[in-house]
Design an enzyme around this catalytic site. Structure first.
Site, PDB file in Angstrom:
ATOM      1  N   LYS A  10       0.821  -1.209   0.000  1.00 19.69           N
ATOM      2  CA  LYS A  10       0.000   0.000   0.000  1.00 19.69           C
ATOM      3  C   LYS A  10       0.865   1.273   0.000  1.00 19.69           C
ATOM      4  CE  LYS A  10      -3.939  -2.285   2.244  1.00 19.69           C
ATOM      5  NZ  LYS A  10      -5.044  -2.093   3.247  1.00 19.69           N
ATOM      6  N   TYR A  50     -12.317  -2.664  -4.070  1.00 11.84           N
ATOM      7  CA  TYR A  50     -12.862  -2.824  -2.714  1.00 11.84           C
ATOM      8  C   TYR A  50     -14.392  -2.745  -2.694  1.00 11.84           C
ATOM      9  CZ  TYR A  50      -8.292  -2.541  -0.326  1.00 11.84           C
ATOM     10  OH  TYR A  50      -7.037  -2.790   0.160  1.00 11.84           O
ATOM     11  N   HIS A 116      -2.122  -5.521   1.545  1.00 10.09           N
ATOM     12  CA  HIS A 116      -3.387  -6.242   1.384  1.00 10.09           C
ATOM     13  C   HIS A 116      -3.056  -7.631   0.874  1.00 10.09           C
ATOM     14  CE1 HIS A 116      -7.415  -7.362   0.069  1.00 10.09           C
ATOM     15  NE2 HIS A 116      -6.823  -7.831  -1.014  1.00 10.09           N
ATOM     16  N   GLU A 127      -9.490 -11.036  -7.516  1.00 13.08           N
ATOM     17  CA  GLU A 127      -8.546  -9.921  -7.350  1.00 13.08           C
ATOM     18  C   GLU A 127      -7.398 -10.000  -8.363  1.00 13.08           C
ATOM     19  OE1 GLU A 127      -7.460  -9.867  -3.196  1.00 13.08           O
ATOM     20  OE2 GLU A 127      -9.478  -9.269  -2.584  1.00 13.08           O
TER      21      GLU A 127
HETATM   22  P1  CMP Z   1      -7.461  -4.704   3.456  1.00 18.05           P
HETATM   23  O1  CMP Z   1      -7.050  -6.113   3.709  1.00 18.05           O
HETATM   24  O2  CMP Z   1      -6.788  -4.000   2.349  1.00 18.05           O
HETATM   25  O3  CMP Z   1      -9.033  -4.683   3.201  1.00 18.05           O
HETATM   26  C1  CMP Z   1      -9.823  -3.532   3.475  1.00 18.05           C
HETATM   27  C2  CMP Z   1      -9.092  -2.499   4.277  1.00 18.05           C
HETATM   28  O4  CMP Z   1      -9.905  -1.561   4.955  1.00 18.05           O
HETATM   29  C3  CMP Z   1      -8.293  -3.165   5.374  1.00 18.05           C
HETATM   30  O5  CMP Z   1      -7.213  -3.867   4.819  1.00 18.05           O
HETATM   31  C4  CMP Z   1      -7.959  -1.979   6.261  1.00 18.05           C
HETATM   32  O6  CMP Z   1      -6.772  -1.308   5.852  1.00 18.05           O
HETATM   33  C5  CMP Z   1      -9.133  -1.012   6.028  1.00 18.05           C
HETATM   34  N1  CMP Z   1      -9.975  -0.864   7.214  1.00 18.05           N
HETATM   35  C6  CMP Z   1     -10.193   0.301   7.876  1.00 18.05           C
HETATM   36  N2  CMP Z   1     -11.031   0.103   8.898  1.00 18.05           N
HETATM   37  C7  CMP Z   1     -11.336  -1.215   8.910  1.00 18.05           C
HETATM   38  C8  CMP Z   1     -12.169  -2.043   9.751  1.00 18.05           C
HETATM   39  N3  CMP Z   1     -12.843  -1.544  10.789  1.00 18.05           N
HETATM   40  N4  CMP Z   1     -12.255  -3.361   9.458  1.00 18.05           N
HETATM   41  C9  CMP Z   1     -11.607  -3.881   8.389  1.00 18.05           C
HETATM   42  N5  CMP Z   1     -10.807  -3.150   7.572  1.00 18.05           N
HETATM   43  C10 CMP Z   1     -10.679  -1.836   7.824  1.00 18.05           C
END
Ligand code: CMP
Length: 141
Positions: A10, A50, A116, A127
């Protein structure tokens, strides 16, 4: 079984100049990079990636963060790649991430959490196809 998973380094981690350190962790764990590209995501491309989080309260902040600078996107291949990559990353919130994981070592917050990784084989297929054409993936297993 040999699997593939989609990994994103990221904007926070790209900004810290630790792409190579994170790639080292993948390689030392036996994962191979079989496709990679650096991208500046847009509201549209990050929002599509997303899409499942569209109704969540954190969606707007997530898209603002993911478009704040370039990301490094890669396909990782290896035995149990989906679960192995999740082990290497650690918990989504770096405050909960086990010592020695990527998020424990490089992430600052649940939003700026360095990486991620696909959460299932089914997500991985979607993805990977979102970012790469078949001919951009170079199997090495
Ligand atoms: P990622 O695995 O990229 O998937 C969605 C992203 O949303 C997650 O990582 C976090 O960086 C972000 N995020 C922010 N707040 C939350 C939350 N409460 N629960 C899950 N993901 C969150």
């Amino acid at each position: 079984a040999i699997e593939r998973t989609l990994s994103i380094i990221k904007p926070d981690a790209v900004g810290k100049n630790v792409i190579g350190e994170i790639y080292s962790r993948f390689e030392k764990a036996g994962l191979r990079v079989v496709a990679a590209k650096m991208l500046q995501l847009t509201d549209e491309s990050a929002g599509g990636f997303y899409a499942e989080h569209k109704e969540r309260g954190f969606f707007k902040d997530l898209i603002a963060f993911m478009t704040s600078g370039p990301v490094m996107v890669q396909v990782l291949e290896g035995e149990g790649a989906v679960a192995l990559n999740r082990e290497l990353m650690g918990a989504t919130n770096p405050a909960d991430a086990a010592p020695g994981t990527i998020r424990a070592d490089f992430a600052n917050s649940i939003d700026a959490n360095a990486v991620h990784g696909s959460d299932s084989a089914q997500s991985a297929a979607r993805e990977i196809a979102y970012f790469f054409k078949d001919e951009e993936i170079c199997p090495r297993a």
